[in-house]
Design a protein around this motif. Structure first.
Motif, PDB file in Angstrom:
ATOM      1  N   PHE A   1       0.838  -1.200   0.000  1.00  0.00           N
ATOM      2  CA  PHE A   1       0.000   0.000   0.000  1.00  0.00           C
ATOM      3  C   PHE A   1       0.874   1.252   0.000  1.00  0.00           C
ATOM      4  CE2 PHE A   1      -1.921   3.515   2.326  1.00  0.00           C
ATOM      5  CZ  PHE A   1      -3.045   3.738   1.546  1.00  0.00           C
ATOM      6  N   TYR A   2       1.832   1.264   0.910  1.00  0.00           N
ATOM      7  CA  TYR A   2       2.599   2.494   1.110  1.00  0.00           C
ATOM      8  C   TYR A   2       3.541   2.810  -0.053  1.00  0.00           C
ATOM      9  CZ  TYR A   2       5.271   6.120   3.396  1.00  0.00           C
ATOM     10  OH  TYR A   2       5.859   7.318   3.700  1.00  0.00           O
ATOM     11  N   HIS A   3       4.229   1.781  -0.540  1.00  0.00           N
ATOM     12  CA  HIS A   3       5.258   2.056  -1.554  1.00  0.00           C
ATOM     13  C   HIS A   3       4.779   1.907  -2.990  1.00  0.00           C
ATOM     14  CE1 HIS A   3       8.479   2.548   1.321  1.00  0.00           C
ATOM     15  NE2 HIS A   3       8.058   1.472   1.952  1.00  0.00           N
ATOM     16  N   LEU A   4       3.851   0.955  -3.210  1.00  0.00           N
ATOM     17  CA  LEU A   4       3.444   0.699  -4.599  1.00  0.00           C
ATOM     18  C   LEU A   4       2.192   1.471  -5.002  1.00  0.00           C
ATOM     19  CD1 LEU A   4       3.615  -3.205  -5.074  1.00  0.00           C
ATOM     20  CD2 LEU A   4       5.261  -1.505  -5.853  1.00  0.00           C
TER      21      LEU A   4
ATOM     22  N   ARG B   1      -5.520   2.949  14.144  1.00  0.00           N
ATOM     23  CA  ARG B   1      -4.640   1.766  14.138  1.00  0.00           C
ATOM     24  C   ARG B   1      -4.252   1.430  12.701  1.00  0.00           C
ATOM     25  NH1 ARG B   1      -8.028  -2.500  17.341  1.00  0.00           N
ATOM     26  NH2 ARG B   1      -6.619  -3.970  16.324  1.00  0.00           N
ATOM     27  N   VAL B   2      -5.244   1.531  11.798  1.00  0.00           N
ATOM     28  CA  VAL B   2      -4.975   1.234  10.383  1.00  0.00           C
ATOM     29  C   VAL B   2      -3.969   2.238   9.817  1.00  0.00           C
ATOM     30  CG1 VAL B   2      -6.043   1.214   8.078  1.00  0.00           C
ATOM     31  CG2 VAL B   2      -7.213   0.117   9.991  1.00  0.00           C
ATOM     32  N   VAL B   3      -4.197   3.518  10.092  1.00  0.00           N
ATOM     33  CA  VAL B   3      -3.303   4.556   9.548  1.00  0.00           C
ATOM     34  C   VAL B   3      -1.891   4.373  10.119  1.00  0.00           C
ATOM     35  CG1 VAL B   3      -2.859   7.050   9.416  1.00  0.00           C
ATOM     36  CG2 VAL B   3      -5.185   6.182   9.135  1.00  0.00           C
ATOM     37  N   SER B   4      -1.802   4.028  11.396  1.00  0.00           N
ATOM     38  CA  SER B   4      -0.496   3.839  11.999  1.00  0.00           C
ATOM     39  C   SER B   4       0.252   2.694  11.298  1.00  0.00           C
ATOM     40  CB  SER B   4      -0.709   3.539  13.492  1.00  0.00           C
ATOM     41  OG  SER B   4       0.430   2.979  14.019  1.00  0.00           O
ATOM     42  N   ARG B   5      -0.456   1.599  11.050  1.00  0.00           N
ATOM     43  CA  ARG B   5       0.161   0.430  10.409  1.00  0.00           C
ATOM     44  C   ARG B   5       0.519   0.726   8.945  1.00  0.00           C
ATOM     45  NH1 ARG B   5      -1.166  -5.257  10.275  1.00  0.00           N
ATOM     46  NH2 ARG B   5       0.682  -6.186   9.326  1.00  0.00           N
ATOM     47  N   PHE B   6      -0.385   1.396   8.236  1.00  0.00           N
ATOM     48  CA  PHE B   6      -0.219   1.540   6.790  1.00  0.00           C
ATOM     49  C   PHE B   6       0.622   2.747   6.392  1.00  0.00           C
ATOM     50  CE2 PHE B   6      -2.760  -1.639   4.593  1.00  0.00           C
ATOM     51  CZ  PHE B   6      -3.383  -2.238   5.672  1.00  0.00           C
ATOM     52  N   ILE B   7       0.718   3.726   7.262  1.00  0.00           N
ATOM     53  CA  ILE B   7       1.483   4.922   6.873  1.00  0.00           C
ATOM     54  C   ILE B   7       2.641   5.169   7.840  1.00  0.00           C
ATOM     55  CG2 ILE B   7       1.369   7.417   6.443  1.00  0.00           C
ATOM     56  CD1 ILE B   7      -1.430   7.009   5.373  1.00  0.00           C
ATOM     57  N   VAL B   8       2.329   5.343   9.122  1.00  0.00           N
ATOM     58  CA  VAL B   8       3.381   5.755  10.058  1.00  0.00           C
ATOM     59  C   VAL B   8       4.494   4.704  10.118  1.00  0.00           C
ATOM     60  CG1 VAL B   8       3.869   6.444  12.426  1.00  0.00           C
ATOM     61  CG2 VAL B   8       1.705   7.098  11.358  1.00  0.00           C
TER      62      VAL B   8
ATOM     63  N   GLN C   1       5.230   2.336   8.022  1.00  0.00           N
ATOM     64  CA  GLN C   1       5.898   2.129   6.729  1.00  0.00           C
ATOM     65  C   GLN C   1       6.870   3.270   6.417  1.00  0.00           C
ATOM     66  OE1 GLN C   1       5.502  -0.839   5.546  1.00  0.00           O
ATOM     67  NE2 GLN C   1       3.975  -1.096   7.168  1.00  0.00           N
ATOM     68  N   ALA C   2       6.519   4.474   6.867  1.00  0.00           N
ATOM     69  CA  ALA C   2       7.385   5.626   6.588  1.00  0.00           C
ATOM     70  C   ALA C   2       8.725   5.488   7.307  1.00  0.00           C
ATOM     71  CB  ALA C   2       6.678   6.902   7.019  1.00  0.00           C
ATOM     72  N   ARG C   3       8.728   4.668   8.362  1.00  0.00           N
ATOM     73  CA  ARG C   3       9.942   4.540   9.175  1.00  0.00           C
ATOM     74  C   ARG C   3      10.903   3.491   8.655  1.00  0.00           C
ATOM     75  NH1 ARG C   3       6.561   4.770  14.585  1.00  0.00           N
ATOM     76  NH2 ARG C   3       6.924   6.935  15.157  1.00  0.00           N
ATOM     77  N   ARG C   4      10.382   2.571   7.824  1.00  0.00           N
ATOM     78  CA  ARG C   4      11.285   1.492   7.430  1.00  0.00           C
ATOM     79  C   ARG C   4      11.482   1.441   5.911  1.00  0.00           C
ATOM     80  NH1 ARG C   4       6.651  -2.559   8.755  1.00  0.00           N
ATOM     81  NH2 ARG C   4       7.158  -2.420  10.961  1.00  0.00           N
ATOM     82  N   ALA C   5      12.630   0.876   5.546  1.00  0.00           N
ATOM     83  CA  ALA C   5      12.955   0.771   4.119  1.00  0.00           C
ATOM     84  C   ALA C   5      12.101  -0.317   3.480  1.00  0.00           C
ATOM     85  CB  ALA C   5      14.424   0.432   3.980  1.00  0.00           C
ATOM     86  N   PRO C   6      11.744  -0.177   2.212  1.00  0.00           N
ATOM     87  CA  PRO C   6      10.979  -1.236   1.547  1.00  0.00           C
ATOM     88  C   PRO C   6      11.821  -2.501   1.375  1.00  0.00           C
ATOM     89  CG  PRO C   6      11.614   0.487  -0.012  1.00  0.00           C
ATOM     90  CD  PRO C   6      12.024   0.969   1.343  1.00  0.00           C
TER      91      PRO C   6
ATOM     92  N   GLU D   1      17.531   5.010   0.855  1.00  0.00           N
ATOM     93  CA  GLU D   1      17.214   6.307   0.232  1.00  0.00           C
ATOM     94  C   GLU D   1      15.726   6.560   0.158  1.00  0.00           C
ATOM     95  OE1 GLU D   1      19.132   7.203  -3.559  1.00  0.00           O
ATOM     96  OE2 GLU D   1      20.465   5.521  -3.183  1.00  0.00           O
ATOM     97  N   ILE D   2      14.938   5.510   0.321  1.00  0.00           N
ATOM     98  CA  ILE D   2      13.509   5.655   0.101  1.00  0.00           C
ATOM     99  C   ILE D   2      12.750   5.888   1.413  1.00  0.00           C
ATOM    100  CG2 ILE D   2      11.534   4.621  -1.118  1.00  0.00           C
ATOM    101  CD1 ILE D   2      13.518   2.697  -2.414  1.00  0.00           C
ATOM    102  N   VAL D   3      13.454   5.814   2.546  1.00  0.00           N
ATOM    103  CA  VAL D   3      12.752   5.934   3.822  1.00  0.00           C
ATOM    104  C   VAL D   3      12.356   7.379   4.085  1.00  0.00           C
ATOM    105  CG1 VAL D   3      12.841   5.376   6.276  1.00  0.00           C
ATOM    106  CG2 VAL D   3      14.231   4.100   4.659  1.00  0.00           C
ATOM    107  N   GLU D   4      11.151   7.527   4.522  1.00  0.00           N
ATOM    108  CA  GLU D   4      10.640   8.863   4.868  1.00  0.00           C
ATOM    109  C   GLU D   4      10.717   8.935   6.388  1.00  0.00           C
ATOM    110  OE1 GLU D   4       6.419  11.104   4.283  1.00  0.00           O
ATOM    111  OE2 GLU D   4       6.849   9.455   2.952  1.00  0.00           O
ATOM    112  N   VAL D   5      11.714   9.632   6.951  1.00  0.00           N
ATOM    113  CA  VAL D   5      11.945   9.508   8.394  1.00  0.00           C
ATOM    114  C   VAL D   5      11.150  10.490   9.242  1.00  0.00           C
ATOM    115  CG1 VAL D   5      14.174   8.355   8.547  1.00  0.00           C
ATOM    116  CG2 VAL D   5      14.080  10.784   7.974  1.00  0.00           C
ATOM    117  N   GLU D   6      10.756  11.580   8.675  1.00  0.00           N
ATOM    118  CA  GLU D   6      10.123  12.618   9.485  1.00  0.00           C
ATOM    119  C   GLU D   6       8.670  12.294   9.773  1.00  0.00           C
ATOM    120  OE1 GLU D   6      10.348  16.860   8.964  1.00  0.00           O
ATOM    121  OE2 GLU D   6      11.940  16.480   7.510  1.00  0.00           O
ATOM    122  N   VAL D   7       8.463  11.361  10.679  1.00  0.00           N
ATOM    123  CA  VAL D   7       7.101  10.904  10.937  1.00  0.00           C
ATOM    124  C   VAL D   7       6.232  12.048  11.476  1.00  0.00           C
ATOM    125  CG1 VAL D   7       5.746   9.357  12.377  1.00  0.00           C
ATOM    126  CG2 VAL D   7       7.749   8.511  11.174  1.00  0.00           C
ATOM    127  N   ASP D   8       6.834  12.936  12.260  1.00  0.00           N
ATOM    128  CA  ASP D   8       6.056  14.055  12.807  1.00  0.00           C
ATOM    129  C   ASP D   8       5.476  14.941  11.710  1.00  0.00           C
ATOM    130  OD1 ASP D   8       6.443  13.265  15.282  1.00  0.00           O
ATOM    131  OD2 ASP D   8       7.987  14.746  15.795  1.00  0.00           O
TER     132      ASP D   8
END
Ligand code: HEM
Length: 558
Positions: free
Chosen positions: A289-292, A492-499, A501-506, A522-529
């Motif tokens: 969901f997050y990357h593709l 809970r869904v948003v945390s699993r599917f976005i937050v 995923q943004a923290r880890r590399a695909p 290079e693809i990790v989006e680290v700024e979760v805030d």
């Protein structure tokens, strides 16, 4: 509160305002949904009942259409269908790749072929189901076109060729939507029930297959189908809301007893919608969901307030109303519409309005209210005077129960001090609903505005009778508690599917499907805030606030 204190929102809108949009449905015989309310520009719809047919809301299927969605357009428009088939390919990983992944040659050849289609006149699309299908197909083509292109510098707007932009701009007002992929395209008009010949029904004929897709993955289909299941389940909740409104009209002892029962049943139905939302966890792979999938949804505002937007080449600038043109914002050439989000579903907003959950910014909020992503809906609700943003003022205030709905025009002005939610910058804040209204089909938008101006609001009555009818107050709070539980589950869904995923590399699997040669890190989006939703909202703060506003509406001590 009497009707004079509670003017109908559409009645308060100036003619031609984007939120009003009456001519788009009434003047074209192809849009068979023309209703008394739409056919009489400037007049308020009949508020005596929630006559569902007026709003394209079906008693059996809710906001989903009661008849099967069109699967494919006929000639000459099949050339758009062919382009869509070519873009998505036959299976997962077969379709066009996101810009910047792979060598991009196939993507470039596809874009050249699409640009060469030429501009088709839309006059042979002569009924609403085909117009909807055309909007869906062109909007998918639009997103394929923009997002398969190599990344541009942050200041350069994407250019949409006339073969897509001109027909899309012609069709969009006819279906009452902006020229971009919306929730209606990905969910409402994009699914078929198991038995297409019968209306969708969650128990006996649930949504089973999807039409359009970017990735052909099971996850993408699951994402659309679970959303459609929420809609199908929501039909029962809408029916209960209508029954409640009938009892509110009578408001005698028997009516209050019935109202209490219906509100308890409504709580059960809202819980069902929440439970279905949680099915995302099993039906959709969060990494896919997050990357593709999600990157294809990005709109012209995808890079936040400074996004350069998209330019609709060959478009007649008069094709969109003056108010809508403001979506482009000052000093920006591209249009900055937001991409699709389930936040554009009318269902949960209908619960909020019916139960009077107030999402308007409050003066007591420490961190300040949730700001709008500048240039997206801000422009649609804020009137910018020629003198510049410092002097911009909302010209029209529409009451949405407790939530003021502001609509801006150029031709009226009122002092800023009258508008407590106006920021120092001159940007007027709108609730998420006000922004999302623009992305709902016009009849659904009208339904919500109509619901918001019902002459006998539920909450007023519950508060008035809370002492003498504690069971009614408790039932009202039960419905709110269920809505809060929906929001907990959704978070809970948003945390699993976005937050997360943004923290880890695909994974390697995902990078292979992306055709991405970059290093995973290079693809990790680290700024979760700083994470923003598809609609541009600062994510977690926004969702918590929505949940807390739901509890705040309760009338009994918890
Ligand atoms: C994988 C599944 C989902 C994800 C990742 C997701 C993500 C999001 C995000 C990021 C937002 C923030 C607003 C924005 O900027 O778009 C949002 C809002 C919202 N979403 Fe979802 N969503 C999902 C499923 C659903 C479903 C199934 C529904 C139910 C119809 C839903 C209803 C809403 C609503 C009503 C809002 C507005 C906030 C609120 O009222 O609490 N979402 N969602």
């Amino acid at each position: 509160m009497d009707a004079a204190d509670h003017p109908h929102p559409l009645a308060a809108l100036p003619p031609g305002h984007f939120l009003a949009l009456p001519p788009t449905f009434s003047n074209d015989p192809r849009t068979s949904l023309t209703t008394a309310s739409h056919a009489a520009p400037g007049l308020a719809p009949n508020v005596a009942s929630l006559a569902a047919a007026d709003f394209d809301v079906d008693v059996r299927t809710g906001f989903l259409p009661p008849t099967a969605n069109v699967t494919r357009l006929f000639a000459p428009y099949d050339v758009w269908e062919d382009a869509l088939d070519a873009a998505r390919g036959a299976g997962p990983g077969d379709g066009l790749r996101l810009g910047g992944c792979g060598n991009g040659k196939r993507e470039q050849a596809w874009r050249e072929a699409v640009a060469a289609i030429g501009v088709l006149p839309t006059d042979q699309l002569d009924d609403l189901p085909h117009l909807r299908r055309a909007h869906l197909v062109l909007a998918f083509l639009l997103h394929f076109y923009v997002h398969s292109s190599p990344p541009k510098s942050h200041a350069t707007p994407a250019e949409v060729p006339p073969s897509i932009s001109v027909p899309l701009l012609a069709i969009s007002p006819l279906v009452g939507l902006p020229p971009i992929l919306t929730y209606a395209d990905t969910v409402l008009w994009n699914v078929h029930a198991a038995d297409k010949s019968r209306p969708t029904n969650m128990a006996s004929n649930p949504p089973a297959t999807t039409l359009g897709s970017f990735t052909n993955t099971k996850s993408e289909a699951g994402f659309y189908l679970v959303s459609a299941e929420c809609e199908a389940a929501g039909a029962a909740a809408l029916a209960l809301m209508r029954q409640c409104l009938d009892e509110l009209f009578l408001a005698d002892e028997l009516a209050l007893r019935r109202l209490t029962v219906y509100l308890r049943q409504l709580a059960v139905q809202i819980d069902r919608v929440g439970d279905i939302t949680l099915r995302m966890m099993t039906e959709v792979d969060p990494e896919e969901f997050y990357h593709l999938i999600r990157p294809w949804f990005r709109g012209g505002d995808g890079d936040g307030p400074n996004s350069p937007g998209w330019i609709f080449m060959g478009a007649d600038e008069h094709a969109l109303s003056e108010a809508e043109n403001k979506l482009a914002g000052d000093n920006v050439v591209g249009r900055k519409f937001s991409g699709p989000s389930a936040g554009q579903s009318s269902l949960v907003h209908a619960f909020d309005i019916f139960l009077t959950v107030d999402h308007a910014p409050r003066p007591d909020e420490e961190t300040g209210p949730v700001p709008l992503a500048t240039g997206t809906a801000t422009a649609a609700v804020a009137a910018k005077s020629p003198a510049g943003p410092e002097t911009s003022t909302p010209a029209t205030v529409i009451k949405l129960n407790a939530t003021p709905l502001r609509a801006g025009t150029n031709d009226e002005a009122s002092p800023a001090s009258e508008h407590p939610h106006q920021q120092k910058s001159g940007v007027v804040e709108a609730t998420f609903l006000q922004r999302m209204l623009q992305y709902m089909p016009l009849p659904h938008r009208t339904f919500l505005l109509h619901l918001s101006s019902h002459p006998t609001p539920l909450r007023d009555l519950v508060i008035k009778r809370a002492d003498t009818h504690p069971a009614l107050a408790a039932a009202y709070d039960e419905a709110l508690a269920a809505l809060r539980r929906f929001r907990d589950k959704h978070m809970r869904v948003v945390s699993r599917f976005i937050v997360q995923q943004a923290r880890r590399a695909p994974s390697d699997r995902i990078r292979a499907l992306l055709g991405d040669a970059r290093e995973a890190e290079e693809i990790v989006e680290v700024e979760v805030d700083g994470l923003r939703g598809t609609g541009g909202t600062p994510l977690i703060r926004f969702l918590k606030r929505c949940r807390d506003n739901t509890s705040r509406a309760m009338v009994t001590e918890q």
